[in-house]
Design a protein around this motif. Sequence first.
Motif, PDB file in Angstrom:
ATOM      1  N   MET A   1       0.843  -1.204   0.000  1.00  0.00           N
ATOM      2  CA  MET A   1       0.000   0.000   0.000  1.00  0.00           C
ATOM      3  C   MET A   1       0.877   1.251   0.000  1.00  0.00           C
ATOM      4  N   VAL A   2       1.813   1.314  -0.936  1.00  0.00           N
ATOM      5  CA  VAL A   2       2.738   2.442  -0.965  1.00  0.00           C
ATOM      6  C   VAL A   2       2.045   3.742  -1.356  1.00  0.00           C
ATOM      7  N   LEU A   3       0.875   3.664  -1.968  1.00  0.00           N
ATOM      8  CA  LEU A   3       0.161   4.875  -2.370  1.00  0.00           C
ATOM      9  C   LEU A   3      -0.842   5.321  -1.313  1.00  0.00           C
ATOM     10  N   ALA A   4      -0.805   4.703  -0.152  1.00  0.00           N
ATOM     11  CA  ALA A   4      -1.691   5.080   0.948  1.00  0.00           C
ATOM     12  C   ALA A   4      -0.873   5.710   2.075  1.00  0.00           C
ATOM     13  N   THR A   5      -1.492   6.628   2.790  1.00  0.00           N
ATOM     14  CA  THR A   5      -0.848   7.234   3.955  1.00  0.00           C
ATOM     15  C   THR A   5      -1.309   6.584   5.244  1.00  0.00           C
ATOM     16  N   THR A  17     -11.230   1.638   5.254  1.00  0.00           N
ATOM     17  CA  THR A  17     -11.110   3.027   4.806  1.00  0.00           C
ATOM     18  C   THR A  17      -9.636   3.327   4.586  1.00  0.00           C
ATOM     19  N   VAL A  18      -9.307   3.760   3.367  1.00  0.00           N
ATOM     20  CA  VAL A  18      -7.914   3.980   2.995  1.00  0.00           C
ATOM     21  C   VAL A  18      -7.720   5.433   2.596  1.00  0.00           C
ATOM     22  N   MET A  19      -6.731   6.081   3.221  1.00  0.00           N
ATOM     23  CA  MET A  19      -6.380   7.456   2.891  1.00  0.00           C
ATOM     24  C   MET A  19      -5.203   7.437   1.915  1.00  0.00           C
ATOM     25  N   LEU A  20      -5.354   8.105   0.773  1.00  0.00           N
ATOM     26  CA  LEU A  20      -4.375   8.041  -0.305  1.00  0.00           C
ATOM     27  C   LEU A  20      -3.434   9.239  -0.301  1.00  0.00           C
ATOM     28  N   ARG A  21      -2.269   9.034  -0.899  1.00  0.00           N
ATOM     29  CA  ARG A  21      -1.328  10.134  -1.073  1.00  0.00           C
ATOM     30  C   ARG A  21      -1.923  11.159  -2.038  1.00  0.00           C
ATOM     31  N   GLU A  22      -1.566  12.427  -1.815  1.00  0.00           N
ATOM     32  CA  GLU A  22      -2.109  13.499  -2.638  1.00  0.00           C
ATOM     33  C   GLU A  22      -1.085  14.075  -3.618  1.00  0.00           C
ATOM     34  N   ASP A  23       0.082  13.436  -3.710  1.00  0.00           N
ATOM     35  CA  ASP A  23       1.154  14.016  -4.527  1.00  0.00           C
ATOM     36  C   ASP A  23       1.662  13.039  -5.580  1.00  0.00           C
ATOM     37  N   ASN A  88      -3.184  -4.492  -1.805  1.00  0.00           N
ATOM     38  CA  ASN A  88      -1.868  -4.367  -2.443  1.00  0.00           C
ATOM     39  C   ASN A  88      -1.939  -4.527  -3.953  1.00  0.00           C
ATOM     40  N   ALA A  89      -3.137  -4.507  -4.495  1.00  0.00           N
ATOM     41  CA  ALA A  89      -3.294  -4.642  -5.949  1.00  0.00           C
ATOM     42  C   ALA A  89      -2.674  -3.447  -6.665  1.00  0.00           C
ATOM     43  N   MET A  90      -2.091  -3.706  -7.844  1.00  0.00           N
ATOM     44  CA  MET A  90      -1.555  -2.620  -8.660  1.00  0.00           C
ATOM     45  C   MET A  90      -2.713  -1.820  -9.250  1.00  0.00           C
ATOM     46  N   ILE A  91      -2.595  -0.501  -9.192  1.00  0.00           N
ATOM     47  CA  ILE A  91      -3.691   0.369  -9.594  1.00  0.00           C
ATOM     48  C   ILE A  91      -3.567   0.784 -11.061  1.00  0.00           C
ATOM     49  N   LEU A  92      -4.677   0.651 -11.776  1.00  0.00           N
ATOM     50  CA  LEU A  92      -4.737   1.043 -13.183  1.00  0.00           C
ATOM     51  C   LEU A  92      -4.998   2.538 -13.303  1.00  0.00           C
ATOM     52  N   GLY A  93      -4.438   3.155 -14.327  1.00  0.00           N
ATOM     53  CA  GLY A  93      -4.808   4.529 -14.648  1.00  0.00           C
ATOM     54  C   GLY A  93      -6.150   4.498 -15.358  1.00  0.00           C
ATOM     55  N   SER A  94      -7.209   4.892 -14.677  1.00  0.00           N
ATOM     56  CA  SER A  94      -8.560   4.710 -15.213  1.00  0.00           C
ATOM     57  C   SER A  94      -8.740   5.430 -16.553  1.00  0.00           C
ATOM     58  N   ASN A 439      12.055  -9.611  -3.995  1.00  0.00           N
ATOM     59  CA  ASN A 439      11.950  -8.252  -3.458  1.00  0.00           C
ATOM     60  C   ASN A 439      13.060  -7.338  -3.966  1.00  0.00           C
ATOM     61  N   LEU A 440      14.164  -7.934  -4.419  1.00  0.00           N
ATOM     62  CA  LEU A 440      15.278  -7.129  -4.923  1.00  0.00           C
ATOM     63  C   LEU A 440      14.905  -6.391  -6.202  1.00  0.00           C
ATOM     64  N   TYR A 441      13.855  -6.854  -6.877  1.00  0.00           N
ATOM     65  CA  TYR A 441      13.469  -6.261  -8.152  1.00  0.00           C
ATOM     66  C   TYR A 441      12.184  -5.445  -8.046  1.00  0.00           C
ATOM     67  N   ARG A 442      11.726  -5.215  -6.840  1.00  0.00           N
ATOM     68  CA  ARG A 442      10.556  -4.362  -6.649  1.00  0.00           C
ATOM     69  C   ARG A 442      10.968  -2.897  -6.760  1.00  0.00           C
ATOM     70  N   ASN A 443      10.013  -2.061  -7.137  1.00  0.00           N
ATOM     71  CA  ASN A 443      10.309  -0.646  -7.344  1.00  0.00           C
ATOM     72  C   ASN A 443      10.903   0.026  -6.116  1.00  0.00           C
ATOM     73  N   THR A 444      10.412  -0.374  -4.927  1.00  0.00           N
ATOM     74  CA  THR A 444      10.912   0.253  -3.707  1.00  0.00           C
ATOM     75  C   THR A 444      12.403   0.009  -3.522  1.00  0.00           C
ATOM     76  N   GLN A 445      12.904  -1.131  -4.055  1.00  0.00           N
ATOM     77  CA  GLN A 445      14.329  -1.424  -3.969  1.00  0.00           C
ATOM     78  C   GLN A 445      15.082  -0.858  -5.163  1.00  0.00           C
TER      79      GLN A 445
END
Length: 453
Positions: A1-5, A17-23, A88-94, A439-445
């Motif tokens: 949930m990297v896009l959630a605060t 209830t999930v609060m999302l990043r605004e940036d 943790n699902a990847m989010i599509l650009g609607s 995990n070594l190939y995930r974006n966060t790494q």
Amino acid sequence: MVLATDYEISDDGMEYTVMLREDVLFHDGEEFNSEDVKFTYEWFMDEENAAVTAADFVSVDEVEAPDDYTIVVHMAEADASFLRNGLNAMILGSHHHEELGYEGYSADPIGTGPFKLVEWDPDDHTLVEAFEDHWDGRPHLDEIDIRVIPEGSVRVLELETGGADSSIWMVGVDDAVRMHEEADDLGIVSYQTSSVSLNHFPMNNTRDYFQEREVRQAMMHAINRDQVIDSVFAGAATKATANLAPSLEEWYDPDVREYEFNPDGAIEIMEDAGWERNGDGIWEKDGVVMEWECIVLTGDEARRPEAEMVQEFLNQVGFNMQIIEDPQGSTPMREGTGDMALFNWTYGGTNGEPDARVTLSSGGGNNFNHYSSDEMDELLVEGVREPDPAARAEIYSQVQQQFAEDVPCLYMMFWDWFNQWNQRVHGLPSPDEVTAGSNLYRNTQLRQLWIEE
């Protein structure tokens, strides 16, 4: 949930209830907001889309977007797996998906990660470049070129000569073990981790020759899995007892039916089930002959020897398995056009979550075995309905027992996974900090890596 605060779960587990990043921006510059999350969840929930991850959302009743940066998920039934899987699902650009449709989006995807797609040739390479406007800052690397190199020996040569900085797909196990032991001399950093992905032979349980549970049990006894592990994988694997890996300590239960190597026992099971050897020495019953094709991925140097050993074990006791190569091993099994295949897949354990509905429930999106069991279906539902971890562990113990009894596939082992990186790559974690090589190939790494030139 990297896009959630932040997130909140109601006491009864029926509302998230999930609060999302605004940036956050998508790679085309459009802003990410709650409508994208709502669109994504509802797309996965739509049965007509036949999403392989639909099982992660089967318990969702409704998704609300009360404002641009809040999502409220209302559950039809409590689902303990939703926190680890659904959220943790990847989010599509609607906006992009609605314009291009599924096929178009698959060929021209956008996301919100630190790297954006530049070129994609599925048979040759994928090129991504740094996303300058990433919400967490520009990554250090300018670009990553992911080349398709099917031959394990060529991947080894590329790693040893510095032509490649890493290999996402492990090289042949003998080379992987050797490079792990000689890492300092070769100028590489090597990681050895336990996997949760089951190395197995999925088999189409709807085929006449695989329908009987006794047949599948006999096949398990016919295979010397210990010898396969030692001979093909240099001992760098753990023999599977069921669908869950021993590394999943919270959920793993070894107290299940065991299948030791016993070819005479395999023959006895087949005879007791009414099968007889025909003139060619192959089992036959009511006009059904025990012969089939097993798909091995084209160019798969790691698993082809495994398939050949298993073929020999099975053929010695009256089964007739023939090996063919195909570039899409999982697709024919998923679609039901294949008899058997050999690949690795997770049957519970992703993100530490034991839920295996997508692979073991009747009609599951990745039910490669076309396995159907009312008892298993009930257990899988109970497992996600139960919030108490101790009670869930008991349920998943029963899942493993049922799996070992029914033998929906020929389950072999859990590989030790080796990942090697050139020492010129900096920003990597120390080997003792890595529990899963993927995990070594995930974006966060990847966004933390940099190269000394």
